[in-house]
Design a protein around this motif. Structure first.
Motif, PDB file in Angstrom:
ATOM      1  N   VAL A 153       0.862  -1.189   0.000  1.00 23.87           N
ATOM      2  CA  VAL A 153       0.000   0.000   0.000  1.00 23.87           C
ATOM      3  C   VAL A 153       0.897   1.238   0.000  1.00 23.87           C
ATOM      4  CG1 VAL A 153      -1.957  -1.137   1.098  1.00 23.87           C
ATOM      5  CG2 VAL A 153      -0.206  -0.090   2.536  1.00 23.87           C
ATOM      6  N   ALA A 154       0.280   2.413   0.162  1.00 23.65           N
ATOM      7  CA  ALA A 154       1.017   3.681   0.064  1.00 23.65           C
ATOM      8  C   ALA A 154       2.217   3.709   1.016  1.00 23.65           C
ATOM      9  CB  ALA A 154       0.084   4.844   0.380  1.00 23.65           C
ATOM     10  N   SER A 155       3.336   4.242   0.523  1.00 26.49           N
ATOM     11  CA  SER A 155       4.576   4.305   1.304  1.00 26.49           C
ATOM     12  C   SER A 155       4.532   5.427   2.334  1.00 26.49           C
ATOM     13  CB  SER A 155       5.769   4.528   0.373  1.00 26.49           C
ATOM     14  OG  SER A 155       5.893   3.455  -0.526  1.00 26.49           O
ATOM     15  N   LEU A 156       5.342   5.266   3.382  1.00 22.45           N
ATOM     16  CA  LEU A 156       5.515   6.335   4.362  1.00 22.45           C
ATOM     17  C   LEU A 156       6.100   7.575   3.685  1.00 22.45           C
ATOM     18  CD1 LEU A 156       7.225   4.319   7.262  1.00 22.45           C
ATOM     19  CD2 LEU A 156       4.837   5.035   7.158  1.00 22.45           C
ATOM     20  N   ASN A 157       5.819   8.735   4.264  1.00 22.60           N
ATOM     21  CA  ASN A 157       6.445   9.953   3.757  1.00 22.60           C
ATOM     22  C   ASN A 157       7.921  10.005   4.124  1.00 22.60           C
ATOM     23  OD1 ASN A 157       4.074  11.174   2.604  1.00 22.60           O
ATOM     24  ND2 ASN A 157       3.352  11.530   4.698  1.00 22.60           N
ATOM     25  N   LYS A 158       8.261   9.420   5.275  1.00 25.72           N
ATOM     26  CA  LYS A 158       9.645   9.444   5.738  1.00 25.72           C
ATOM     27  C   LYS A 158      10.085   8.037   6.112  1.00 25.72           C
ATOM     28  CE  LYS A 158      12.801  11.933   8.775  1.00 25.72           C
ATOM     29  NZ  LYS A 158      13.675  12.207   7.629  1.00 25.72           N
TER      30      LYS A 158
ATOM     31  N   PHE B  25      -8.906   4.129   3.843  1.00 25.92           N
ATOM     32  CA  PHE B  25      -9.929   4.351   2.813  1.00 25.92           C
ATOM     33  C   PHE B  25      -9.386   5.210   1.669  1.00 25.92           C
ATOM     34  CE2 PHE B  25     -12.320   3.475   6.710  1.00 25.92           C
ATOM     35  CZ  PHE B  25     -13.053   2.376   6.281  1.00 25.92           C
ATOM     36  N   SER B  26      -8.521   6.175   2.007  1.00 27.40           N
ATOM     37  CA  SER B  26      -7.906   7.004   0.953  1.00 27.40           C
ATOM     38  C   SER B  26      -6.521   6.495   0.579  1.00 27.40           C
ATOM     39  CB  SER B  26      -7.813   8.459   1.419  1.00 27.40           C
ATOM     40  OG  SER B  26      -6.968   8.556   2.559  1.00 27.40           O
ATOM     41  N   ASN B  27      -5.988   5.505   1.355  1.00 30.66           N
ATOM     42  CA  ASN B  27      -4.640   4.959   1.126  1.00 30.66           C
ATOM     43  C   ASN B  27      -3.601   6.077   1.095  1.00 30.66           C
ATOM     44  OD1 ASN B  27      -2.670   2.990   0.659  1.00 30.66           O
ATOM     45  ND2 ASN B  27      -2.864   3.181  -1.568  1.00 30.66           N
ATOM     46  N   ARG B  28      -3.635   6.920   2.151  1.00 27.89           N
ATOM     47  CA  ARG B  28      -2.710   8.062   2.218  1.00 27.89           C
ATOM     48  C   ARG B  28      -2.129   8.187   3.616  1.00 27.89           C
ATOM     49  NH1 ARG B  28      -5.330  13.493   0.740  1.00 27.89           N
ATOM     50  NH2 ARG B  28      -3.228  14.176   1.283  1.00 27.89           N
TER      51      ARG B  28
END
Length: 507
Positions: free
Chosen positions: A297-302, A337-340
């Motif tokens: 799923v979406a990657s971490l920002n850091k 739900f937004s995968n963010r």
């Protein structure tokens, strides 16, 4: 009576009260011939007569006959009879039979004639055999509606033993919430609220009513994710689940492309998230427990490692960690739900390897390492409503590589190369020492399952991993060794989910 100097030996007529003539006839036949025909019509009075005259052979034969007559339509009546006459073996067999055939038993007249305590004794049991929890709810409502004016005040007490959170959401909305008795019972609102929260938050919300009955095919299991056997050793790709009731370990889908270490793991509803890892990984994977597969799923920002994750009100929080140069105060929040991932307010003190858990609607970050040489005793509390952090009462020992879980609105902490298990009350803002483990370990796994706390594996002072599984029961404050893991492991993740067993219980 006749052979000794009793009053009856001097009388021409002796009256024996409380025995039917038919019973006396059968009894006398047995006394003189050693034979009697036991039938469903005479068994009860024949048993009572043989008990009165202390003829144990006939009494036992009647009890054995009743055992062989057990049926969904009569087992509750026979159980009550066995209880009245202190027939423990017959009573146990009746109860076991009724538990195993509850769906049929609940359709018969005897079920509707149970008293409240007898009914609760059945519906609170984990051994109740049902296809789905809806059947328990329907049985309880049939019982209440049978004498609605008399039984209406008992509704709330009965529903506390029905696992409303495990009802299908559609059934809950279309059948439970619209029932007039429930709507007109304000004391039931809290139970309805709990069920609604569980439908949204899943296993983040635990209570005795969220534990599945084993006969439905589901059980609460602890999943151990990855880890390593020793410092500098290989990172393990295994995902394995442990059922504390059966003591069995089962293998699940392995972690994909996984050579990382010191990542974070948490459960979201009934799935499992793994994030980050050495060195500076931003990867995030979700294990879908229904399909037994891992999905990126979406990657971490850091990117980070030595961080922790926890779920709060349906969202995942990644807290602190290390980026190879400094400790991180950064906190990210994931909306599935937004995968963010989005940044939220940073920690007051940057730490790696703290204990992190959610409790009473807030996130708690306990201890950890602010740098290479020191450990923190700070407790940092995050309020999602205000997006802000507060410092709470410090933990009695400053430690890193500790683990925390919450249970019954209390937080329990272990690890950090101590034997101590500490408990924190976030309402009173107070710490207490509750128990000691058998040895010092750090980076152990910790999870709540079936209302108890399990401590799995961890690294000892010599750097070697352990394979022990300890169980701490807060109700008794007793800690016991209960099992061994498939292999020694530390730096692993531990979470509890509901898992469907292919070989579910069948008669």
């Amino acid at each position: 009576m006749f052979c000794n100097d009793h009053r009856e030996s001097r009388e021409m007529l002796v009256e024996i009260n409380g025995i039917l003539a038919e019973a006396m006839e059968c009894f006398l036949q047995y006394v003189y011939t050693g034979k009697v025909k036991i039938t469903t019509e005479n068994v009860q009075y024949l048993f009572e007569t043989s008990s009165l005259f202390q003829i144990s052979v006939l009494r036992d034969a009647c009890a054995k006959f009743l055992e062989e007559q057990l049926d969904p339509c009569n087992c509750l009546g026979i159980q009550r009879f066995a209880d009245t006459h202190s027939l423990k073996t017959l009573f146990t067999k009746c109860k076991t039979f009724a538990l195993q055939t509850f769906e049929d038993v609940s359709q018969h007249e005897e079920f509707l004639e149970l008293d409240k305590d007898e009914l609760i004794d059945y519906i609170c049991s984990d051994e109740l055999v049902i296809g789905k929890e809806e059947m328990v709810f329907e049985a309880v409502m049939r019982w209440v509606y049978r004498a609605v004016d008399l039984r209406r005040p008992l509704l709330h007490e009965l529903l506390t033993h029905v696992r409303l959170p495990l009802l299908h959401p559609n059934y809950f909305v279309q059948t439970v919430e619209v029932d007039q008795l429930i709507q007109n019972s304000p004391e039931c609102y809290q139970l309805l609220h709990e069920a609604r929260r569980y439908h949204i938050l899943g296993n983040e919300m635990m209570s005795p009513r969220t534990r599945p009955r084993r006969s439905t095919g589901y059980s609460e299991v602890i999943v151990v994710v990855g880890g390593c056997e020793r410092v500098g050793g290989f990172n393990l790709p295994y995902t394995e689940c442990y059922d504390p009731v059966t003591g069995e370990w089962k293998s699940l889908a392995k972690l994909p492309e996984f050579t990382k270490s010191e990542y974070a793991v948490c459960a979201l509803r009934n799935d499992i998230l793994v994030s980050g890892g050495r060195i500076n990984s931003r990867d995030v994977w979700i294990y879908n427990s229904q399909l037994n597969i891992w999905i990126r799923v979406a990657s971490l920002n850091k990117g980070r490692w030595r961080h922790k994750m926890a779920v709060l009100l349906g969202k995942v929080y990644v807290v602190g960690g290390y980026d190879g140069q400094s400790r991180l105060s950064s906190v990210e929040c994931y909306d599935s739900f937004s995968n963010r991932w989005t940044e939220v307010a940073p920690l007051k003190e940057a730490v790696s390897s703290p204990a992190v858990t959610s409790c009473i609607g807030k996130l708690f970050v306990i201890g950890g390492g602010p740098d290479d040489n020191t450990c923190s005793d700070k407790v940092q509390s995050y309020d999602p409503e205000t997006n802000s952090w507060l410092l709470r009462a410090a933990i009695p020992i400053a430690k890193r590589c500790i683990t925390a879980v919450s249970l019954n609105n209390l937080i329990y902490v272990a690890g950090g190369l101590t034997k101590a298990v500490y408990c924190y009350d976030p309402v009173e803002d107070y710490w207490m020492h509750v128990q000691n483990t058998f040895s010092r370990q750090e980076n152990c796994g910790m999870s709540v399952c079936n209302g108890k706390i399990y401590i799995l594996g961890g690294r000892r002072e010599n750097g070697e991993a352990t394979d022990t599984v300890l169980c701490y029961d807060p109700a008794t404050s007793i800690i016991t060794g209960v099992a061994a893991m498939p292999r020694p492991v530390s730096y692993h993740g531990c979470v509890t989910i509901h898992r469907y067993n292919e070989k579910c219980f069948k008669l």
